[in-house]
Structure formats: C-alpha cells, structure tokens
Design an enzyme around this catalytic site. Structure first.
Site, short mmCIF file in Angstrom:
data_model
loop_
_atom_site.label_atom_id
_atom_site.label_comp_id
_atom_site.label_asym_id
_atom_site.label_seq_id
_atom_site.Cartn_x
_atom_site.Cartn_y
_atom_site.Cartn_z
N GLY A 31 0.78 -1.33 0.25
CA GLY A 31 0.27 -0.18 0.08
C GLY A 31 1.04 1.30 -0.21
CG HIS A 37 3.26 0.33 -5.52
ND1 HIS A 37 3.57 1.77 -4.21
CD2 HIS A 37 4.31 -0.24 -4.88
CE1 HIS A 37 4.24 1.24 -3.53
NE2 HIS A 37 4.01 0.00 -3.78
#
Ligand code: AMP
Length: 284
Positions: A31, A37
């Site tokens: 996260g 990402h």
C-alpha cells in the site's frame, strides 16, 4: 473495480474470473501506492484480462523494532489509484484474516536470503517468501509483477516459484524514479527536506559504479570502493553496503563479467533506503 477485505471473498471473485477463462495478473503491495506500484499495475492490466492488487502490510517480514506500526497507510488514495489504472479487484485483508495464527510453515531460501538485505534484516525474506507463497495459492495468478527496486526480493520470489513449481510467471518491472534519480518508495515519506536532498546520493553512487564498469573496470573491489567514496562525501548518509554481484543469483563475481547488478543500502535519517542498477559486461 471490486474491493474485498477477506481471502474468502477474493477467492470467490477469482474463481469467477477463472471460469471465464481469463488470465489473472497479481500485483502484491504493502500500500501507500506511488508511481512505482502504478507501473506494475499498468503492466498487469496491459498483459492480463483480470488484475488483482493486494494491499497488505505483512507483519511476518518486519522484525521487532522495525516500522511495522508506523508504516504509512492511505487505503482511500490506494483504491483511487488502482481504480484509475484499471485494476479489477483489490484485496486488502486484515492480519487476522491472513494469519489465523502464526504460521508453523515458513518458506526459506537460505542461500539467497542471508546476504545483503538479509544480513541487515535476518528474518525479512522468510516473511516475504511465505506471504508471497500464500498469495500465489490464494490468487492462482498466471503472472505476478514485482519491482526491480527490490532486486533481491525479485530474485528470491522468482527462485521460489521455480523451485516449488508455482504455475506463475514472475515478471520483473523497471524501477520508477523521481526526476533527480531517487527510487520511489513508500518510505521516502519519512525523509525531511534536507534528508530528501541527501537521499539522491545512493543512486549517484550506483551510477558512478556502473559508469566505472562501463568504462572497463573489472575489479569488484575498485567498483565498490568508488561507490563507497560517493556516499562518504554525503554527511547525512550512513553506508550499509554497496556491492556489485552477478545479476542472476547475487553471487560475488571476479573479474566482473556477464549480467551484473550493483546493489546498495544507506540510512538517511530514519529510513534505510535501498536501490540497485543493472550493468552488462559482454562475455568475450
Ligand atoms: P511494497 O509496497 O514496497 O512492498 O512494493 C510492492 C511492489 O512494488 C514490489 O514488487 C516493489 O518492488 C515494487 N516497487 C516499489 N517501489 C518501486 C519503484 N520505485 N519502481 C518499481 N517498482 C517498485
């Protein structure tokens, strides 16, 4: 995009995707998603018919005294990014859901996990390999996307998948950097402005090492000394290691030849920053 917070719900969604005959791509993350990402999710969405992003700060890969409790989190922003890129499913499970009890089974790759990051964090890669094996079994992906940013992790996950015959292609994706070369990382959020300016020294050191190899240097000691000198000139940076290794298995190699990886870790303020660069020496 669906969002689920239990492994059971994720399995149900994935079973439907597989019944439809779709290729499933997996992007495991902790996260606090950034452009690094994002590039992994984009690649999965481009290559697979169904993409799942997992968001799980895995306690097994943190030692006592590390930043498990203070690890940055922002589920709302993460979901917005995943939705924007076109992910189909996000699994953000609780620790209780992932680990009903502390696992008695551990996936360990001692030859690859003891060195470099493993020297500083002796139980780290046991936790990584174990949670990735769990995610592979939960998701059953055709392809799983990992960043070269965590190069030793990528080598370990690829080797685990091969050794244990997981039917998954482990895909390594290039490191996404800030404009000044700093590799993007969720932990960069720990840096104050002065530390942030100093943090570029790691990439500069790796670049200097790669330049030396490209100019013909074949002694690992001299390349490593050059990289250490660059870090020594930055008072805010404390060197952990800077090495040049064989890219495939991170074994030491001398004289330097073939596919190589320069890898380093420095502490700047609170975070330990890691980064790496590839360089190839044509084998005569
Ligand atoms: P993390 O959330 O730090 O566990 O990272 C999840 C995945 O994103 C891992 O495969 C990382 O290697 C990858 N990743 C993290 N930072 C970057 C980056 N700057 N560029 C490319 N991939 C990254």
């Amino acid at each position: 995009m669906k969002v689920v917070d239990t492994v059971g719900d994720a399995r149900a969604e994935l079973a439907a995707a597989r019944r439809a005959g779709w290729d499933v791509g997996l992007v495991p993350t902790m996260g606090f998603l950034h452009h690094g990402h994002r590039s992994l999710i984009e690649r999965s969405v481009a290559e697979c018919e169904f993409s799942i992003v997992t968001i799980f700060v895995n306690p097994l890969q943190f030692a006592a005294g590390e930043d498990l409790d203070s690890y940055p989190r922002d589920l709302g922003a993460d979901l917005a990014l995943a939705r924007d890129v076109g992910a189909d499913l996000v699994l953000a499970p609780t620790v209780e859901d992932m680990y009903r009890r502390r696992p008695a089974t551990v996936v360990r790759l001692p030859e690859l996990a003891a060195d470099l990051e493993g020297a500083a964090r002796p139980t780290h890669f046991d936790g990584v390999a174990t949670v990735v094996a769990k995610l592979f079994n939960i998701v059953g992906p055709c392809r799983a996307y990992f960043g070269e940013k965590d190069y030793q992790q990528l080598v370990i996950v690829a080797r685990m998948a091969a050794d244990l015959s997981f039917p998954v292609d482990v895909v390594g994706c290039p490191t996404v950097r800030e404009a000044d070369g700093l590799a993007m990382s969720s932990r960069n959020s720990y840096l104050d402005p002065v530390e942030r300016a100093a943090a570029t020294v790691l990439h500069e050191a790796l670049r200097a090492g790669a330049d030396l190899v490209e100019a013909g240097e074949r002694s690992p000691e001299r390349v490593e000394a050059e990289m250490a000198n660059v870090v020594a000139a930055e008072p805010k940076a404390e060197l952990d290691y800077l090495v040049v290794r064989r890219a495939d298995d991170l074994a030491p190699i001398a004289p330097l030849a073939g596919r190589l990886r320069l890898l380093g870790a420095v502490r700047v303020g609170k975070p330990r920053l890691i980064d790496n660069l590839g360089v190839d020496v044509p084998v005569a």
